[in-house]
Design a protein around this motif. Structure first.
Motif: not given
Length: 481
Positions: A433-440
């Motif tokens: 959300g809001d451009g944030a991310w992490c590795f999945d």
């Protein structure tokens, strides 16, 4: 089998097909088959269906076995193979009178020979084939078995048959092809790892232990060969020049398919990642260290992570090189997780261990909480905004090494380790959300715990570096007691 195919079925087998039948079905001195599991790997459209048809009809009409069980990950594929064998038998004057019962109900297709032998299809699932005892099991498109459920259920149907055979047919796989991957590793181990594949993908001793009950028959292009190399085409397409496959068709595929697809489908080469790397092209290889360059007096920061299926635990370490730049590497990776607590506790006896892990529901979270209660272990749970920030910070540090990179960040370097390379080249991204991310972990086709452990170690190290540059009073104020 060859005489049956050519004299009874009227098939003209190609040289490679005759060679395969001779060697795949070698017999022991007591008359039993040498191999209980036979794996055929060859590029697409080279005649695997012909092999399955010949073997199936020979088992039914010549050996007179009780049951041939045909499966594939897709029921449609197993029914197509069944239909091909039935069609040949029905249009054969010598064989058709012996076909006594045909069931064409979808999902339950079968036919009998002289009310004795039967060929039926079953779904490739954990329930498929249970309750049956098969003399021949056909596993088509073995590369599509993404877990062990179907294999465990279907392969066990041969246990009560002293001379049964499992015949798996496929082209090469990728990291998601877990069954084919391990069977191939066992066969390659028996051959002494002929092309270095076992070492390159980082199999441990338990997975790659050899087996003399597996017969692997593989037509594949030499490792590292150019996709336009005609020698590679001939190595992986033994029917080339015999009418089935043409150079024009292969050239068209090479020009239009993504390289990984062409290598897997047409060169029958194992591709360790079908997914696009999350890092810019050339970035991961651009920050490669030939060996560990962490200086002896550098503070060490550790990261720990567990695979999504909880099979493996990985510990990574981050420290500074002589030039002051950061270096990460996998320090340990083993099955299970109990060993990791002791591994860290042993090292914490001589100095404080700084360890980071992902909290809040991640597979490693309960292990991290255990570490938090160990004396001498400074454990930090990374979650929320920190998880996104650390993932992005690590991405920036890797991307800084890409050719013509415009990322204004100090690069991070890494050791050349197959398990880490594979994770870094196939990791999926999860938006937060809001451009944030992490590795999945769950959507990545391979275990990315080695990468996540490095993210944790690097994040903790750079967090401490940033903290050291400012006064504690800036954030916490001053209390006088």
């Amino acid at each position: 089998m060859i005489a049956f195919a050519e004299s009874v079925l009227g098939m003209s087998l190609y040289p490679w097909q005759r060679w395969l039948l001779i060697h795949a079905f070698e017999i022991n001195e007591d008359g039993t088959f040498r191999f209980r599991t036979i794996i055929l790997l060859v590029a697409r459209q080279n005649g695997k269906t012909t092999i399955s048809t010949v073997v199936t009809l020979w088992f039914l009409f010549v050996r007179g076995v009780d049951l041939v069980l045909g499966t594939a990950q897709s029921l449609d594929i197993s029914e197509d193979t069944w239909e091909a064998a039935l069609s040949v038998a029905e249009h054969n004057e010598e064989l058709s009178p012996h076909i006594t019962k045909v069931v064409r109900v979808n999902g339950k297709k079968s036919f009998r020979v002289d009310e004795r032998s039967r060929y039926k299809v079953a779904a490739a699932s954990r329930k498929g084939g249970r309750g049956n005892s098969a003399d021949l099991v056909l596993l088509d498109e073995l590369r599509e078995h993404l877990n062990w459920d179907a294999w465990s259920a279907i392969s066990k149907t041969t246990l009560a048959r002293p001379d049964a055979v499992i015949l798996g047919l496929s082209n090469a796989g990728d990291p998601t092809s877990v069954v084919l991957r391990q069977l191939r590793a066992k066969a390659h181990a028996a051959l002494g790892d002929p092309d270095g594949w076992i070492k390159s993908v980082g199999f441990d001793d338990g997975e790659s232990s050899s087996s003399d009950s597996i017969g692997l028959f593989e037509w594949s292009a030499s490792p590292g060969i150019d996709i336009y190399d005609r020698d590679g085409w001939r190595q992986s397409n033994p029917s080339l020049g015999h009418g089935l496959v043409t150079e024009a068709a292969l050239l068209s595929s090479a020009q239009t398919d993504p390289e990984a697809v062409f290598r897997t489908e047409n060169l029958c080469q194992w591709v360790e990642s079908m997914a696009k790397s999350p890092f810019p092209e050339g970035a991961w290889d651009g920050c490669l260290d030939g060996s560990s360059f962490i200086v002896s007096d550098s503070p060490l920061y550790f990261g720990i992570d567990v695979s999504s299926d909880r099979t493996y635990t990985t510990i990574a370490v981050c420290g500074k090189r002589p030039d002051g730049k950061m270096h990460v590497e996998v320090a340990a990776r083993r099955t299970g997780s109990a060993w990791a607590v002791e591994w860290i506790a042993d090292r914490a006896r001589s100095s404080t261990m700084r360890v980071a892990y992902q909290g809040r529901g991640a597979p490693v979270s309960d292990l991290g909480e255990t570490l938090s209660h160990k004396s001498g272990v400074d454990a930090f749970a990374c979650e929320g905004r920190n998880l996104s920030a650390w993932s992005g910070r690590f991405w920036d540090a890797v991307a800084a090494s890409a050719p013509e990179s415009r990322i204004d960040s100090e690069p991070v370097y890494h050791l050349d380790q197959p398990v880490l390379n594979t994770a870094a080249k196939c990791a999926a991204i999860k938006p937060l959300g809001d451009g944030a991310w992490c590795f999945d972990r769950t959507k990545s086709p391979e275990d990315i715990a080695p990468l996540m452990a490095c993210v944790m170690a690097f994040g903790l190290a750079t967090e401490h570096t940033e903290d050291d540059s400012r006064s504690a009073y800036e954030d916490h104020g001053l209390r006088v007691v």
